[in-house]
Design a protein around this motif. Structure first.
Motif, PDB file in Angstrom:
ATOM      1  N   VAL A 204      46.941  38.624  47.499  1.00 22.38           N
ATOM      2  CA  VAL A 204      47.228  39.488  46.349  1.00 22.38           C
ATOM      3  C   VAL A 204      46.010  40.314  45.952  1.00 22.38           C
ATOM      4  CG1 VAL A 204      49.112  38.135  45.356  1.00 22.38           C
ATOM      5  CG2 VAL A 204      46.755  37.497  44.852  1.00 22.38           C
TER       6      VAL A 204
ATOM      7  N   ILE B  48      44.640  40.940  43.087  1.00 20.57           N
ATOM      8  CA  ILE B  48      44.153  40.645  41.734  1.00 20.57           C
ATOM      9  C   ILE B  48      42.792  41.327  41.540  1.00 20.57           C
ATOM     10  CG2 ILE B  48      43.316  38.818  40.210  1.00 20.57           C
ATOM     11  CD1 ILE B  48      45.338  36.948  41.549  1.00 20.57           C
TER      12      ILE B  48
ATOM     13  N   GLU C 132      48.035  42.226  34.956  1.00 22.57           N
ATOM     14  CA  GLU C 132      48.104  41.048  35.821  1.00 22.57           C
ATOM     15  C   GLU C 132      49.497  40.417  35.841  1.00 22.57           C
ATOM     16  OE1 GLU C 132      44.844  39.523  37.599  1.00 22.57           O
ATOM     17  OE2 GLU C 132      45.356  41.648  37.543  1.00 22.57           O
TER      18      GLU C 132
ATOM     19  N   TYR D 121      51.249  40.106  39.268  1.00 24.54           N
ATOM     20  CA  TYR D 121      50.658  39.088  40.146  1.00 24.54           C
ATOM     21  C   TYR D 121      51.049  37.683  39.693  1.00 24.54           C
ATOM     22  CZ  TYR D 121      47.815  42.841  42.107  1.00 24.54           C
ATOM     23  OH  TYR D 121      47.410  43.990  42.723  1.00 24.54           O
TER      24      TYR D 121
ATOM     25  N   THR E  72      52.278  34.532  41.912  1.00 29.01           N
ATOM     26  CA  THR E  72      51.355  33.415  42.108  1.00 29.01           C
ATOM     27  C   THR E  72      51.724  32.182  41.300  1.00 29.01           C
ATOM     28  OG1 THR E  72      49.869  34.259  40.386  1.00 29.01           O
ATOM     29  CG2 THR E  72      49.430  34.956  42.671  1.00 29.01           C
TER      30      THR E  72
ATOM     31  N   GLN F 197      47.288  30.826  48.503  1.00 27.72           N
ATOM     32  CA  GLN F 197      47.078  32.179  47.998  1.00 27.72           C
ATOM     33  C   GLN F 197      45.629  32.602  48.173  1.00 27.72           C
ATOM     34  OE1 GLN F 197      48.246  31.843  43.890  1.00 27.72           O
ATOM     35  NE2 GLN F 197      50.312  31.095  44.389  1.00 27.72           N
TER      36      GLN F 197
ATOM     37  N   TYR G  51      42.762  36.130  47.419  1.00 32.94           N
ATOM     38  CA  TYR G  51      42.499  37.429  46.797  1.00 32.94           C
ATOM     39  C   TYR G  51      41.213  37.994  47.390  1.00 32.94           C
ATOM     40  CZ  TYR G  51      39.006  35.289  43.576  1.00 32.94           C
ATOM     41  OH  TYR G  51      37.919  34.651  43.030  1.00 32.94           O
TER      42      TYR G  51
ATOM     43  N   TYR H  62      50.489  41.656  48.896  1.00 36.23           N
ATOM     44  CA  TYR H  62      51.081  42.411  47.785  1.00 36.23           C
ATOM     45  C   TYR H  62      49.969  43.031  46.959  1.00 36.23           C
ATOM     46  CZ  TYR H  62      53.038  43.412  43.201  1.00 36.23           C
ATOM     47  OH  TYR H  62      53.360  44.033  42.022  1.00 36.23           O
ATOM     48  N   ASN H  63      50.128  44.323  46.664  1.00 33.18           N
ATOM     49  CA  ASN H  63      49.113  45.029  45.894  1.00 33.18           C
ATOM     50  C   ASN H  63      49.765  46.052  44.978  1.00 33.18           C
ATOM     51  OD1 ASN H  63      46.239  45.813  45.386  1.00 33.18           O
ATOM     52  ND2 ASN H  63      46.942  47.767  46.205  1.00 33.18           N
TER      53      ASN H  63
END
Length: 352
Positions: free
Chosen positions: A261, A263, A270, A273, A277, A286, A288, A336-337
């Motif tokens: 992600v 983040i 946020e 996300y 998450t 997960q 980042y 994912y962004n």
């Protein structure tokens, strides 16, 4: 056609020229991360370097690294994505207009300020006359280039495609971003990304390039399975969007071995996300990355660099772990962004 990542070159705020993650470090002392400059003299002469902006220099270095690793001499297409383009030369030209009263202007900075300068300089250096395209699509600029690169292979237009994401940061741009609240305030002191409670984020810059080919090789990292971009997604339907994306590729949530992600520490944005998450992927490992790269329009290219290396090495470095969970094998990785609640992207890669 299959799409394989067979070479990667990365210039960022981290040392990436050694073993994966060996040079990673977290710098929480600044809100604009400085780039780890490569040895530019190994790639072009000092005279040539003086005429190049940071984006051009870093783009040439990263693309050369990617092609060298993939043993590729000439790509069938060069496709780049950038959000801000060569902003350094844009700043220079605009400043010259003011300082010189709109008179006696040299065109060099103007010529080199266009967004497609990096792709053009790479092509000129290689004497490559193939398809050359640059996407300027905010925070999905790189994903747009990735989609195009995959289409080039799917349609048989090329056997090998060089794609990349490039953005640079200048002092003047940083001052404007701070004024707008995009960057965390200087007086906040330490700038942690995870569990941040303040608005704004830590910015950075970088260039990350990939060689995509339709065949596996000894240097293959992973297979690019699918990419999807959306301008807007409401947080309450994000989980459904992810479910549909995975279902279209014959997968479910339980099939994802790692969620990567974007983040970035901006407490105002946020929510999306957290939907993944803390709910849908709460039991999934997960990771980042923006505490390492900083935020910029094509930072997701650094995220793909991270994910591809995880698939290849089958190792998630502790420095990027979010929830501390691990799996014995990392076969399917979902990235994912988004940036400030818009420009959402899903990228699915798998073990080749």
């Amino acid at each position: 056609m299959k799409t394989y990542i067979n070479g990667i070159g990365c210039v960022s705020a981290q040392k990436t020229d050694g073993d994966f993650a060996s040079g990673f470090h977290v710098n929480q002392a600044t809100n604009v991360l400085p780039i780890e400059k490569p040895e530019y003299k190994d790639y072009f002469s000092p005279i040539a370097a003086r005429r190049m902006s940071k984006a051009v220099k870093n783009g040439i270095v990263a693309s050369t690294m990617a092609m060298k690793e993939a043993n590729l001499e000439m790509p069938g297409a060069i496709i780049t994505g950038t959000g801000m383009g060569c902003i350094e030369d844009s700043d220079k030209f605009l400043k010259a207009i003011i300082d010189n009263n709109e008179e006696f202007l040299t065109p060099t900075s103007f010529i080199q300020s266009t967004h497609n300068t990096v792709a053009a300089q790479i092509a000129l250096g290689l004497e490559c006359k193939a398809y050359n395209f640059t996407y300027v699509n905010a925070a999905v600029s790189f994903e747009s280039a990735l989609i195009d690169g995959k289409l080039q292979l799917d349609e048989g237009e090329a056997d090998a495609v060089l794609i990349g994401g490039i953005d640079e940061m200048t002092d003047y741009t940083a001052s404007l971003f701070k004024l707008a609240g995009f960057i965390k305030k200087d007086e906040e002191g330490s700038f942690p990304i995870l569990e941040s409670q303040t608005p704004g984020t830590v910015f950075g810059e970088g260039a990350t390039f990939f060689v995509l080919e339709s065949k596996k090789s000894a240097t293959t990292y992973a297979e690019v399975v699918d990419i999807e971009i959306n301008n807007e997604i409401e947080a309450d339907i994000l989980q459904l969007k992810v479910f549909d994306f995975l279902s279209a590729n014959g997968l479910g949530v339980d099939d994802i071995d790692l969620l990567v992600v974007g983040i970035n520490g901006d407490a105002q944005f946020e929510e999306h996300y957290r939907e993944l998450t803390q709910k849908q992927f709460v039991h999934t490992p997960q990771a980042y990355y923006k505490h390492l790269s900083g935020e910029y329009n094509t930072a997701s290219a650094f995220g793909l660099y991270l994910a591809a290396n995880v698939v290849k090495t089958q190792n998630v470095p502790p420095i990027v772990q979010v929830n501390g969970q691990t799996k014995p094998e990392y076969k399917n990785v979902l990235l994912y962004n988004h940036y400030r609640g818009i420009d959402h992207s899903f990228t699915l890669i798998s073990k080749a």
